[in-house]
Enzyme design. Sequence first.
Site, mmCIF file in Angstrom:
data_model
loop_
_atom_site.group_PDB
_atom_site.id
_atom_site.type_symbol
_atom_site.label_atom_id
_atom_site.label_comp_id
_atom_site.label_asym_id
_atom_site.label_seq_id
_atom_site.Cartn_x
_atom_site.Cartn_y
_atom_site.Cartn_z
ATOM 1 N N GLN A 46 0.834 -1.219 0.000
ATOM 2 C CA GLN A 46 0.000 0.000 0.000
ATOM 3 C C GLN A 46 0.862 1.260 0.000
ATOM 4 O OE1 GLN A 46 -2.864 0.512 -0.861
ATOM 5 N NE2 GLN A 46 -4.116 -1.275 -0.419
ATOM 6 N N SER A 47 2.032 1.193 -0.616
ATOM 7 C CA SER A 47 2.941 2.347 -0.636
ATOM 8 C C SER A 47 2.350 3.531 -1.400
ATOM 9 C CB SER A 47 4.254 1.916 -1.295
ATOM 10 O OG SER A 47 5.013 3.033 -1.684
ATOM 11 N N ASN A 48 2.307 4.698 -0.733
ATOM 12 C CA ASN A 48 1.911 5.931 -1.421
ATOM 13 C C ASN A 48 2.977 6.322 -2.436
ATOM 14 O OD1 ASN A 48 -0.424 6.467 0.257
ATOM 15 N ND2 ASN A 48 1.038 6.918 1.885
ATOM 16 N N ALA A 98 4.986 4.374 -4.126
ATOM 17 C CA ALA A 98 4.919 3.541 -5.329
ATOM 18 C C ALA A 98 3.795 4.029 -6.245
ATOM 19 C CB ALA A 98 4.718 2.083 -4.934
#
Length: 339
Positions: A83-85, A87
């Site tokens: 859930q990386s912002n 990325a």
Amino acid sequence: MKKFDHIKNRLTAFPKVKLGAYPTPLHYLPRLSSQLGVEIYLKREDLSGFSPFGGNKIRKLEYLLGDALKNNCDTVITFGATQSNHAMQTVTACRKYGLSPHLFLRRVIKEDTELRANLLIDNLMGADVHYSASREESQKQAEQSAARLEQEGHRCYIIPGGGSNEIGAAGFIDAFIELTEQLSADNSEPDYLFHATGSGGTLAGLLAGKSLSASSVKIISIAVGEKDTNAYAETILDLARRTIASTGIPADLSAGDIHIDHNFYRPGYEMPNDSATEAIHLLARTEGILLDPVYTGKAFAGMLHYIRSRIIPQGSRVVFLHTGGTLALFAEKAITGDL
Ligand SMILES: Cc1ncc(COP(=O)(O)O)c(C=O)c1O
């Protein structure tokens, strides 16, 4: 010459693409301020654009993609949690500039089999997504993919997790100066600047901006995951010094400039806690502004603690850097908790 022109002139020499809409707004929070007895401002990096899901990575990516294009790269590789912002924002930025995004994402939570929030957007935008169980595995996968892609004739640009190197961190020199200029209309500086810190590039850039502009604001950084406390601060100070050096302007930092508080992330990165849930409800219900459970909710909870327990004197002028991430409100329940 205006006060910060010498810094801005150096930064404009760096290759850069246009992604965000700047300056981001600075909001005074009247109801929360009178409730808490301090003057609270919100610096809205969550509204940085250019998609509706802005955040602090946009400023970093302006410099990083500028560097990628200058080096004739056509492919971008980066890292993060599922859930990386960072990325997701890298994917959107790559699409704007015709670069091909490849993500190497580690599974922090176990329920991410359904595509939601950032992961939904990564897939919707057609990123090449690889999953792993650890940073080491992601690194290995990325090295293999980069070798294959280069063999096929592509040129890869590798962005570290969070975009946190001296190229990306330069974006937060811009942010620091922008904020100082927004607040300097009445010739006064904030007393405190609070924000969430993860991979450390935002803090390194803010420290560089503080040092270059000789500001006396106290930056208080709330950690969002478990770290080796001393090594973490050292790594960020080192990155801040390299970021300053990249501008060619003489300035320095001391260990006394960095204040990282590790008391608000538990039980862990991407895991909710009651004080963050309370902070999210409080800001939403007093000012109509959303925070997220992974970064800004925990950092805001930290700031509330400093204010309520009078570590910060009543009447202080406090800025909270809203670094975005609100898509996590739509992530898996393991991340959102009891919101
Ligand atoms: C919403 C949000 N806030 C804060 C941070 C922390 O920024 P940094 O990684 O530069 O420390 C991140 C990083 O991913 C983020 O996504």
